[in-house]
Design a protein around this motif. Sequence first.
Motif, PDB file in Angstrom:
ATOM      1  N   PHE A 170      -3.074   0.471  -3.924  1.00 20.28           N
ATOM      2  CA  PHE A 170      -2.548  -0.893  -3.785  1.00 20.28           C
ATOM      3  C   PHE A 170      -1.691  -1.316  -4.976  1.00 20.28           C
ATOM      4  CE2 PHE A 170      -6.469  -0.819  -1.249  1.00 20.28           C
ATOM      5  CZ  PHE A 170      -5.916  -1.089  -0.010  1.00 20.28           C
ATOM      6  N   ILE A 171      -0.694  -2.123  -4.665  1.00 20.18           N
ATOM      7  CA  ILE A 171       0.246  -2.624  -5.664  1.00 20.18           C
ATOM      8  C   ILE A 171       0.421  -4.127  -5.458  1.00 20.18           C
ATOM      9  CG2 ILE A 171       2.637  -2.523  -6.500  1.00 20.18           C
ATOM     10  CD1 ILE A 171       2.759   0.347  -5.362  1.00 20.18           C
ATOM     11  N   ILE A 172       0.483  -4.849  -6.550  1.00 21.57           N
ATOM     12  CA  ILE A 172       0.784  -6.279  -6.474  1.00 21.57           C
ATOM     13  C   ILE A 172       1.814  -6.592  -7.550  1.00 21.57           C
ATOM     14  CG2 ILE A 172      -1.081  -6.988  -8.042  1.00 21.57           C
ATOM     15  CD1 ILE A 172      -1.443  -9.438  -6.165  1.00 21.57           C
ATOM     16  N   GLU A 173       2.755  -7.470  -7.219  1.00 22.21           N
ATOM     17  CA  GLU A 173       3.863  -7.739  -8.122  1.00 22.21           C
ATOM     18  C   GLU A 173       3.949  -9.207  -8.526  1.00 22.21           C
ATOM     19  OE1 GLU A 173       7.006  -6.167  -5.775  1.00 22.21           O
ATOM     20  OE2 GLU A 173       6.649  -4.084  -6.400  1.00 22.21           O
ATOM     21  N   GLU A 174       2.831  -9.908  -8.455  1.00 19.82           N
ATOM     22  CA  GLU A 174       2.815 -11.309  -8.857  1.00 19.82           C
ATOM     23  C   GLU A 174       1.439 -11.691  -9.395  1.00 19.82           C
ATOM     24  OE1 GLU A 174       2.553 -14.074  -5.281  1.00 19.82           O
ATOM     25  OE2 GLU A 174       3.288 -12.218  -4.354  1.00 19.82           O
ATOM     26  N   LYS A 175       1.381 -12.788 -10.103  1.00 18.81           N
ATOM     27  CA  LYS A 175       0.111 -13.301 -10.609  1.00 18.81           C
ATOM     28  C   LYS A 175      -0.646 -13.983  -9.467  1.00 18.81           C
ATOM     29  CE  LYS A 175      -1.167 -13.672 -14.366  1.00 18.81           C
ATOM     30  NZ  LYS A 175      -2.145 -12.841 -15.133  1.00 18.81           N
ATOM     31  N   VAL A 176      -1.952 -13.862  -9.501  1.00 19.94           N
ATOM     32  CA  VAL A 176      -2.785 -14.514  -8.481  1.00 19.94           C
ATOM     33  C   VAL A 176      -3.875 -15.279  -9.222  1.00 19.94           C
ATOM     34  CG1 VAL A 176      -4.237 -14.204  -6.455  1.00 19.94           C
ATOM     35  CG2 VAL A 176      -2.371 -12.601  -6.888  1.00 19.94           C
ATOM     36  N   GLU A 177      -3.793 -16.583  -9.216  1.00 19.82           N
ATOM     37  CA  GLU A 177      -4.725 -17.400 -10.003  1.00 19.82           C
ATOM     38  C   GLU A 177      -5.661 -18.220  -9.135  1.00 19.82           C
ATOM     39  OE1 GLU A 177      -2.036 -19.502 -12.554  1.00 19.82           O
ATOM     40  OE2 GLU A 177      -1.820 -17.798 -13.929  1.00 19.82           O
ATOM     41  N   LYS A 178      -5.756 -17.876  -7.854  1.00 22.46           N
ATOM     42  CA  LYS A 178      -6.662 -18.557  -6.930  1.00 22.46           C
ATOM     43  C   LYS A 178      -7.644 -17.544  -6.337  1.00 22.46           C
ATOM     44  CE  LYS A 178      -3.165 -21.972  -5.594  1.00 22.46           C
ATOM     45  NZ  LYS A 178      -2.382 -22.542  -4.468  1.00 22.46           N
TER      46      LYS A 178
ATOM     47  N   ARG B 181       0.832  -1.204   0.000  1.00 20.21           N
ATOM     48  CA  ARG B 181       0.000   0.000   0.000  1.00 20.21           C
ATOM     49  C   ARG B 181       0.870   1.259   0.000  1.00 20.21           C
ATOM     50  NH1 ARG B 181      -5.338   0.415   3.669  1.00 20.21           N
ATOM     51  NH2 ARG B 181      -6.214   2.342   2.823  1.00 20.21           N
ATOM     52  N   VAL B 182       0.556   2.172  -0.904  1.00 15.13           N
ATOM     53  CA  VAL B 182       1.251   3.454  -0.977  1.00 15.13           C
ATOM     54  C   VAL B 182       0.677   4.364   0.100  1.00 15.13           C
ATOM     55  CG1 VAL B 182       1.713   5.463  -2.426  1.00 15.13           C
ATOM     56  CG2 VAL B 182       1.623   3.176  -3.453  1.00 15.13           C
ATOM     57  N   HIS B 183       1.544   5.071   0.795  1.00 12.63           N
ATOM     58  CA  HIS B 183       1.105   5.932   1.892  1.00 12.63           C
ATOM     59  C   HIS B 183       0.269   7.106   1.382  1.00 12.63           C
ATOM     60  CE1 HIS B 183       1.126   7.549   5.906  1.00 12.63           C
ATOM     61  NE2 HIS B 183       1.631   8.696   5.505  1.00 12.63           N
ATOM     62  N   GLY B 184      -0.761   7.438   2.131  1.00 12.79           N
ATOM     63  CA  GLY B 184      -1.624   8.569   1.774  1.00 12.79           C
ATOM     64  C   GLY B 184      -2.377   9.056   2.993  1.00 12.79           C
ATOM     65  N   GLU B 185      -3.274   9.998   2.786  1.00 16.92           N
ATOM     66  CA  GLU B 185      -4.066  10.542   3.890  1.00 16.92           C
ATOM     67  C   GLU B 185      -4.975   9.456   4.468  1.00 16.92           C
ATOM     68  OE1 GLU B 185      -6.990  14.400   4.768  1.00 16.92           O
ATOM     69  OE2 GLU B 185      -6.698  13.675   2.734  1.00 16.92           O
ATOM     70  N   LYS B 186      -5.222   9.514   5.773  1.00 13.99           N
ATOM     71  CA  LYS B 186      -6.082   8.551   6.432  1.00 13.99           C
ATOM     72  C   LYS B 186      -7.476   8.547   5.806  1.00 13.99           C
ATOM     73  CE  LYS B 186      -3.893   8.877  10.986  1.00 13.99           C
ATOM     74  NZ  LYS B 186      -4.105   9.249  12.412  1.00 13.99           N
ATOM     75  N   GLN B 187      -8.051   7.364   5.682  1.00 14.70           N
ATOM     76  CA  GLN B 187      -9.401   7.242   5.150  1.00 14.70           C
ATOM     77  C   GLN B 187     -10.407   7.991   6.018  1.00 14.70           C
ATOM     78  OE1 GLN B 187      -9.063   6.313   1.997  1.00 14.70           O
ATOM     79  NE2 GLN B 187     -10.512   4.621   2.065  1.00 14.70           N
ATOM     80  N   SER B 188     -10.177   7.969   7.341  1.00 15.82           N
ATOM     81  CA  SER B 188     -11.107   8.616   8.266  1.00 15.82           C
ATOM     82  C   SER B 188     -11.135  10.133   8.098  1.00 15.82           C
ATOM     83  CB  SER B 188     -10.741   8.268   9.710  1.00 15.82           C
ATOM     84  OG  SER B 188      -9.412   8.674  10.006  1.00 15.82           O
ATOM     85  N   LYS B 189     -10.116  10.686   7.453  1.00 19.43           N
ATOM     86  CA  LYS B 189     -10.042  12.138   7.237  1.00 19.43           C
ATOM     87  C   LYS B 189     -10.703  12.551   5.919  1.00 19.43           C
ATOM     88  CE  LYS B 189      -7.409  12.964  10.886  1.00 19.43           C
ATOM     89  NZ  LYS B 189      -7.895  13.768  12.033  1.00 19.43           N
ATOM     90  N   LYS B 190     -11.054  11.584   5.097  1.00 19.65           N
ATOM     91  CA  LYS B 190     -11.601  11.888   3.781  1.00 19.65           C
ATOM     92  C   LYS B 190     -13.123  11.883   3.784  1.00 19.65           C
ATOM     93  CE  LYS B 190      -7.732   9.717   1.282  1.00 19.65           C
ATOM     94  NZ  LYS B 190      -7.372   8.618   0.363  1.00 19.65           N
ATOM     95  N   THR B 191     -13.706  12.656   2.874  1.00 18.00           N
ATOM     96  CA  THR B 191     -15.145  12.610   2.676  1.00 18.00           C
ATOM     97  C   THR B 191     -15.478  11.338   1.892  1.00 18.00           C
ATOM     98  OG1 THR B 191     -15.077  13.765   0.553  1.00 18.00           O
ATOM     99  CG2 THR B 191     -15.245  15.130   2.545  1.00 18.00           C
TER     100      THR B 191
ATOM    101  N   ALA C 239      -8.681  -2.786  -3.748  1.00 17.92           N
ATOM    102  CA  ALA C 239      -7.793  -3.934  -3.562  1.00 17.92           C
ATOM    103  C   ALA C 239      -8.222  -5.080  -4.472  1.00 17.92           C
ATOM    104  CB  ALA C 239      -7.809  -4.378  -2.098  1.00 17.92           C
ATOM    105  N   ALA C 240      -9.538  -5.282  -4.577  1.00 17.53           N
ATOM    106  CA  ALA C 240     -10.061  -6.339  -5.448  1.00 17.53           C
ATOM    107  C   ALA C 240      -9.730  -6.072  -6.909  1.00 17.53           C
ATOM    108  CB  ALA C 240     -11.573  -6.457  -5.262  1.00 17.53           C
ATOM    109  N   ALA C 241      -9.769  -4.801  -7.311  1.00 15.41           N
ATOM    110  CA  ALA C 241      -9.454  -4.442  -8.695  1.00 15.41           C
ATOM    111  C   ALA C 241      -8.030  -4.849  -9.061  1.00 15.41           C
ATOM    112  CB  ALA C 241      -9.644  -2.942  -8.905  1.00 15.41           C
ATOM    113  N   VAL C 242      -7.102  -4.578  -8.146  1.00 14.04           N
ATOM    114  CA  VAL C 242      -5.696  -4.934  -8.384  1.00 14.04           C
ATOM    115  C   VAL C 242      -5.540  -6.450  -8.483  1.00 14.04           C
ATOM    116  CG1 VAL C 242      -3.400  -4.916  -7.323  1.00 14.04           C
ATOM    117  CG2 VAL C 242      -4.765  -2.843  -7.326  1.00 14.04           C
ATOM    118  N   LEU C 243      -6.225  -7.173  -7.613  1.00 12.63           N
ATOM    119  CA  LEU C 243      -6.144  -8.633  -7.629  1.00 12.63           C
ATOM    120  C   LEU C 243      -6.741  -9.221  -8.910  1.00 12.63           C
ATOM    121  CD1 LEU C 243      -7.097  -9.213  -3.903  1.00 12.63           C
ATOM    122  CD2 LEU C 243      -4.963  -9.987  -4.963  1.00 12.63           C
TER     123      LEU C 243
END
Length: 225
Positions: free
Chosen positions: A179-187, A158-168, A205-209
Amino acid sequence: MLCTFCLEDHQEQLSWSNIFTPSPLQSLCPDCSGKLERIKAPCCRRCSKLGAKGACEDCLYWKKINNGTPFLDGNQSVYTYNSHMKEMIYQWKYRGDYEVGFSFMQDINDAFRKLGTEKKTIVVPIPLSEERLAERGFNQALQLASFIPKKSALLLRRVHGEKQSKKTRRERITAENPFIIEEKVEKPVILVDDIYTTGATLHKAAAVLKRAGCPRVESLTLVRG
């Protein structure tokens, strides 16, 4: 036994029934446990939002922006975000009281078993950025995942950013995917997190997966906001 939240001492009353059939481990006192609200029907069939009939507005939004097929295939939550849960989350997550997390061990374990997942399913806790992890001292999603009888896989960064609780609400939904993923996920994957509010964190997160080849992504969360 001390309550993991209010620290009041409580003992289970001894009876013939609990001698021969011990109850599941309880770490909250009856008063604290009674103040929590479990999610029951009617609720959204996709994300557990209380009171929704069929699919809620949140789920319809995520379906719309991804051409009719949301990245997250479903979410199951245990509790609603009422005032007592809010206090517990604050004590646990923002004041660093790791012990409070053990209050939810049995609930998360039971909820996972009800999902009826395949043996090959991978459990993936939502990660914190390195900066946020250093600030809080622990990852609450990883703690919840540790209560599941299946080893977790730290597939996402996860790339650092502003807290979710601070956002509208709008800022959460429209923010860049952290989110970042650097491998294939086939399960298939079960994402684990503490709170589902707008669904932004879990859907991203689901989009990246899914882009990494994952055939199905569901989530298990403690609370539905």
